[in-house]
Design a protein around this motif. Structure first.
Motif, PDB file in Angstrom:
ATOM      1  N   MET A  13      16.952  -9.779 -35.314  1.00 53.64           N
ATOM      2  CA  MET A  13      17.644 -10.267 -36.594  1.00 53.64           C
ATOM      3  C   MET A  13      18.021  -8.758 -37.295  1.00 53.64           C
ATOM      4  SD  MET A  13      17.851 -13.468 -36.828  1.00 53.64           S
ATOM      5  CE  MET A  13      17.327 -14.650 -37.952  1.00 53.64           C
ATOM      6  N   GLU A  14      17.259  -7.713 -37.333  1.00 48.38           N
ATOM      7  CA  GLU A  14      17.553  -6.680 -37.982  1.00 48.38           C
ATOM      8  C   GLU A  14      18.901  -5.882 -37.373  1.00 48.38           C
ATOM      9  OE1 GLU A  14      16.607  -5.314 -40.611  1.00 48.38           O
ATOM     10  OE2 GLU A  14      14.759  -6.172 -41.331  1.00 48.38           O
ATOM     11  N   MET A  17      21.844  -8.219 -38.070  1.00 50.57           N
ATOM     12  CA  MET A  17      22.297  -8.273 -39.607  1.00 50.57           C
ATOM     13  C   MET A  17      22.780  -6.911 -39.966  1.00 50.57           C
ATOM     14  SD  MET A  17      22.341 -11.520 -39.796  1.00 50.57           S
ATOM     15  CE  MET A  17      22.252 -12.272 -41.475  1.00 50.57           C
ATOM     16  N   ASN A  18      22.185  -5.819 -39.712  1.00 45.67           N
ATOM     17  CA  ASN A  18      22.344  -4.397 -40.244  1.00 45.67           C
ATOM     18  C   ASN A  18      22.242  -3.372 -39.197  1.00 45.67           C
ATOM     19  OD1 ASN A  18      21.715  -5.744 -43.117  1.00 45.67           O
ATOM     20  ND2 ASN A  18      19.776  -6.043 -42.315  1.00 45.67           N
TER      21      ASN A  18
ATOM     22  N   GLY B 337      27.811 -16.394 -43.654  1.00 42.30           N
ATOM     23  CA  GLY B 337      27.304 -14.997 -43.187  1.00 42.30           C
ATOM     24  C   GLY B 337      26.552 -15.319 -41.965  1.00 42.30           C
ATOM     25  N   MET B 400      15.818 -18.930 -41.937  1.00 41.38           N
ATOM     26  CA  MET B 400      15.668 -18.343 -40.764  1.00 41.38           C
ATOM     27  C   MET B 400      16.386 -16.965 -41.159  1.00 41.38           C
ATOM     28  SD  MET B 400      15.312 -19.914 -37.007  1.00 41.38           S
ATOM     29  CE  MET B 400      15.288 -18.513 -36.098  1.00 41.38           C
ATOM     30  N   PHE B 401      17.579 -17.084 -41.361  1.00 46.40           N
ATOM     31  CA  PHE B 401      18.525 -15.936 -41.558  1.00 46.40           C
ATOM     32  C   PHE B 401      18.409 -15.167 -42.955  1.00 46.40           C
ATOM     33  CE2 PHE B 401      20.226 -17.468 -37.867  1.00 46.40           C
ATOM     34  CZ  PHE B 401      20.775 -16.347 -37.055  1.00 46.40           C
ATOM     35  N   TYR B 404      17.049 -11.751 -43.881  1.00 49.80           N
ATOM     36  CA  TYR B 404      17.800 -10.394 -43.224  1.00 49.80           C
ATOM     37  C   TYR B 404      19.135 -10.316 -43.798  1.00 49.80           C
ATOM     38  CZ  TYR B 404      14.139 -11.462 -39.562  1.00 49.80           C
ATOM     39  OH  TYR B 404      13.158 -11.888 -38.953  1.00 49.80           O
ATOM     40  N   MET B 405      19.540 -11.354 -44.812  1.00 47.42           N
ATOM     41  CA  MET B 405      20.915 -11.008 -45.249  1.00 47.42           C
ATOM     42  C   MET B 405      21.040  -9.955 -46.367  1.00 47.42           C
ATOM     43  SD  MET B 405      22.292 -14.925 -45.658  1.00 47.42           S
ATOM     44  CE  MET B 405      22.898 -15.500 -44.226  1.00 47.42           C
TER      45      MET B 405
END
Lengths: 151, 405
Positions: A13-14, A17-18, B337, B400-401, B404-405
């Motif tokens: 996820m890291e 997203m980034n 997103g 879940m997301f 991390y946004m």
């Protein structure tokens, strides 16, 4: 749901997203687009070589979390490797996703990229995980064959 | 009847735990259809139109009876106006090749809408390029609808062919096809209506619509895969050359020349999918037994309910017209997103089947400025509980997301 939680890990996820690898290189030797028309995913990979060493890699474009993270983690894994090591790692990664390589010692060489192991059980996501790897594979093949004029 | 009762007719929906919200891609099949196909293969399977023996005659009879049933179902004047194909894609290709290739000339215009499925777009692109015709698009407004002004500005005296989807498979927009057909005819163009997304939900009357051609797939209408229909006006079909050549579509074959069979056989080369046709006949019987009124009542209720619930999720973008009367049972959306492929995977892990991607409509999505969407498509076997499960799963995906946004 468990299988999914094993896939959408913090690491993935890291990176999705980034990612610090999502940028443009100031100058690069090779640049290639990779795409999955069915998903609408598109990435641009940039590669800078220092002799036989992968000096730097960067990507831009869009796609799902799996394809974006896979691209970013691939870049971390391959940066600093020589072309032969890199090709071996790419082969191992693709083999892992296709369930052709299961040997633990072998898979360890993938470093963080081993995080995508569970994709091998998710046929709907295989293409996402492999997009960047197939793209870099083509780039390195073109370099080895010497039929690329650089850009 | 309630969707809960109707669900009992669908073995797959009994056998599986998932909430099935992908009927726009293909519908599940009622037991009546499954049994009709099973009975055909058990009791009267033979190659139609060929054997002189009673078994083959029986198969032929069932095949031809279904043609008559379909003609009545869509109110075609003559049963030979019903051509069996593999699916809507093949039906549309038949028109593009057998009509378009022979009737279009350099300088002519083909007009289609930006909402077309690739099946009603790529063939016209190919034919237009080959013949030197211009392919023009009718674009939608901010409410995802084609306005009268847009229709009248794009269809001109140069227009020879208009291709239009009755209902968009991405947006669920119900297009004003009567207006389009009427206007195109005034300008001397013929109209091909893609009814793939409409005939499962709404009564089709080809004479009332006055469509020159109409295409649909059986598998989106409760029938098995591999069977589709092309309706065409008899006087136009009669003048057209065959599409595929081979057995059963001929009269006399000489070494260098062939004469072709009359309609409908002229367009049905090779052994046909009789089992599929029988299944389609049973599907139509089932639709008529339930009735379009009931189907629409259930769908409208469930779809409105889902839209209402989904509209409250502020993390969602929803792509539907605000004019309820112009919207069918399809809801395209994105979690802001988050890539739709990830959303679909997470919904799947929560037992909800939706499609993600470009839905075979890349030019439409490009026009909308997005790469892909998730799409939930409802049918009359879907319940409010199904919609609730979708909403719950969407919340989980967002959770879940979010961090991390």
């Amino acid at each position: 749901m468990d299988e999914l939680n094993d896939l959408y890990t913090d690491l993935i996820m890291e990176h999705s997203m980034n990612s610090c690898n999502k940028r443009e290189l100031e100058c690069c030797d090779y640049c290639k687009m990779g795409h999955n028309p069915n998903c609408g995913d598109e990435i641009k990979l940039e590669l800078k070589m220092d002799g036989d060493i992968i000096d730097d890699l960067a990507f831009s474009g869009h796609g799902c979390a799996i394809s974006q993270a896979s691209t970013s983690i691939m870049i971390d894994t391959l940066r600093g490797k020589n072309i032969h090591e890199a090709r071996k790692i790419i082969e191992t990664f693709i083999g892992m996703i296709k369930r052709e390589i299961t040997d633990e010692a072998e898979l360890k060489k993938l470093e963080d990229a081993i995080a995508f192991r569970n994709v091998s059980h998710m046929p709907a996501r295989v293409k996402c995980a492999l997009l960047a790897w197939h793209t870099i594979e083509d780039m390195l093949n073109e370099r080895m064959e010497g039929n690329s004029d650089g850009k | 009847m309630s969707p809960e009762e109707i669900k009992k007719d669908f073995p797959l929906l009994q056998n599986r735990k998932e909430v099935y919200l992908d009927s726009g891609a293909t519908t599940q099949k009622p037991i009546q259809v499954i049994e009709a196909v099973d009975e055909y293969y058990r009791k009267y399977n033979a190659n139609p139109h060929r054997g002189a023996y009673s078994l083959s005659i029986e198969a032929t009879q069932a095949y031809e009876d279904t043609r008559i049933k379909i003609a009545k179902f869509i109110n075609a004047r003559y049963s030979e106006e019903i051509i069996f194909s593999k699916n809507a894609t093949e039906s549309l290709n038949l028109v593009a090749y057998s009509y378009g290739m022979d009737n279009l000339e350099a300088g002519d215009e083909v007009v289609i809408s930006i909402m077309e499925h690739h099946a009603n777009l790529v063939p016209w692109q190919h034919v237009s390029k080959t013949k030197g015709a211009t392919l023009k698009y009718m674009y939608m407004n901010d409410e995802y609808e084609l306005t009268d002004e847009e229709i009248e500005s794009k269809i001109t005296d140069k227009t020879k062919v208009v291709g239009i989807t009755h209902i968009s498979n991405v947006l669920g927009t119900i297009n004003n096809v009567k207006k389009i057909i009427n206007y195109a005819h005034k300008k001397g163009a013929i109209v091909i209506l893609d009814a793939s997304q409409s005939i499962p939900h709404t009564k089709i009357d080809v004479q009332d619509l006055d469509a020159d051609f109409l295409a649909f797939s059986g598998h989106k209408l409760l029938a098995p895969f591999g069977i589709g229909v092309l309706y065409g006006k008899r006087e136009i079909l009669n003048k057209m050359n065959p599409f595929l050549m081979g057995g059963d579509m001929i009269e006399y074959v000489y070494e260098q020349n062939t004469t072709f069979a009359p309609l409908p056989n002229k367009f049905e080369a090779g052994t046909q999918n009789v089992g599929g046709v029988i299944g389609l006949g049973a599907a139509i019987d089932y639709i008529e037994k339930i009735g379009y009124d009931t189907i629409q009542k259930i769908e409208n209720e469930v779809t409105s309910y889902a839209i209402e619930k989904m509209s409250k999720l502020d993390f969602l973008d929803i792509y539907i017209t605000p004019n309820k009367k112009n919207h069918s049972a399809v809801i395209s959306f994105n979690i802001k997103g988050v890539h739709p492929h990830d959303v679909a995977s997470i919904l799947d892990a929560n037992g909800v089947c939706v499609r993600s991607g470009n839905h075979c409509a890349q030019p439409l999505l490009r026009f909308m400025g997005i790469d892909s969407t998730c799409r939930a498509s409802f049918y009359f076997y879907n319940t409010k509980e199904d919609a609730d499960k979708l909403v719950e799963a969407l919340k989980k995906a967002y959770e879940m997301f979010k961090k991390y946004m």
